[in-house]
Design an enzyme around this catalytic site. Structure first.
Site, mmCIF file in Angstrom:
data_model
loop_
_atom_site.group_PDB
_atom_site.id
_atom_site.type_symbol
_atom_site.label_atom_id
_atom_site.label_comp_id
_atom_site.label_asym_id
_atom_site.label_seq_id
_atom_site.Cartn_x
_atom_site.Cartn_y
_atom_site.Cartn_z
ATOM 1 N N LEU A 80 0.865 -1.169 0.000
ATOM 2 C CA LEU A 80 0.000 0.000 0.000
ATOM 3 C C LEU A 80 0.905 1.222 0.000
ATOM 4 O O LEU A 80 1.773 1.353 0.868
ATOM 5 C CB LEU A 80 -0.902 0.018 1.229
ATOM 6 C CG LEU A 80 -1.991 -1.036 1.282
ATOM 7 C CD1 LEU A 80 -2.770 -0.926 2.593
ATOM 8 C CD2 LEU A 80 -2.935 -0.910 0.106
ATOM 9 N N HIS A 81 0.720 2.083 -0.977
ATOM 10 C CA HIS A 81 1.530 3.297 -1.103
ATOM 11 C C HIS A 81 0.568 4.473 -1.048
ATOM 12 O O HIS A 81 -0.310 4.604 -1.896
ATOM 13 C CB HIS A 81 2.307 3.290 -2.420
ATOM 14 C CG HIS A 81 3.347 4.339 -2.505
ATOM 15 N ND1 HIS A 81 3.045 5.650 -2.795
ATOM 16 C CD2 HIS A 81 4.678 4.279 -2.330
ATOM 17 C CE1 HIS A 81 4.163 6.355 -2.800
ATOM 18 N NE2 HIS A 81 5.170 5.546 -2.515
ATOM 19 N N ILE A 82 0.750 5.344 -0.059
ATOM 20 C CA ILE A 82 -0.195 6.423 0.194
ATOM 21 C C ILE A 82 0.338 7.737 -0.364
ATOM 22 O O ILE A 82 1.346 8.266 0.115
ATOM 23 C CB ILE A 82 -0.478 6.557 1.709
ATOM 24 C CG1 ILE A 82 -0.816 5.191 2.322
ATOM 25 C CG2 ILE A 82 -1.564 7.595 1.956
ATOM 26 C CD1 ILE A 82 -1.954 4.443 1.662
ATOM 27 N N LEU A 128 -2.318 3.685 -3.591
ATOM 28 C CA LEU A 128 -2.150 2.532 -4.464
ATOM 29 C C LEU A 128 -2.105 1.229 -3.679
ATOM 30 O O LEU A 128 -1.515 1.168 -2.598
ATOM 31 C CB LEU A 128 -0.853 2.663 -5.264
ATOM 32 C CG LEU A 128 -0.799 3.832 -6.226
ATOM 33 C CD1 LEU A 128 -0.437 5.108 -5.519
ATOM 34 C CD2 LEU A 128 0.192 3.548 -7.294
#
Length: 162
Positions: A80-82, A128
């Site tokens: 998870l890419h914030i 993402l």
């Protein structure tokens, strides 16, 4: 012919945020938009809470708190890419709600994010969910399209392992 009789396994991945779906090819970062990290989906969030998209173990939390890695019992790895370029914020605006090594369930809160702060720094808030496992061992099927509204816990994609 043997492959014809082999059963494929299906893994559901659920929305980790409320918001609007964005195709990865439209994300303003070429590493993600060109699929160099893996396949997945982006959501432009409408609230601050990021939850787990799968049942998994928290394998890694980046020191800058803008990304974390999950590993499912099947071995599938998810990142998870914030936000985009949020590594530059050095952790400001991110509250981590879990610890490395912790088992999490679908929908369990992982991060609380100040998206207004991220936007005030001129950075995109796209979040993402990327399957970073090798792409050659399965097929990804999307259940949502660009600009669809999603809520946490709604199915966003399937991964089929042949």
């Amino acid at each position: 012919m043997a492959n014809f009789f082999r059963r494929s396994k299906k893994m559901e991945v659920y929305s980790f945020a409320d918001g609007k779906v964005k195709d990865l090819v439209l994300v303003p970062d070429q590493v993600f938009s060109q699929g160099h990290v893996g396949r997945g989906i982006a959501v432009v969030p409408t609230d601050s809470l990021i939850t787990s998209p799968v049942d998994a173990k928290v394998a890694m939390i980046f020191p800058t708190r803008h990304a974390l890695g999950l590993v499912c019992s099947s071995g599938v790895e998810i990142m998870l890419h914030i936000g985009i370029d949020t590594v530059e914020l050095k952790g400001e605006g991110f509250e981590v709600l879990v610890k490395e090594g912790q088992q999490v369930k679908v929908g369990q809160p992982l991060l609380n994010v100040d998206f207004d702060y991220i936007a005030s720094k001129g950075l995109p808030t796209d979040c993402l969910c990327i399957m970073t496992s090798p792409l050659s061992d399965g097929v990804v099927e999307y259940t949502q399209s660009n600009d669809d509204e999603v809520i946490k816990g709604e199915t966003v994609l399937f991964r089929f392992k042949q």
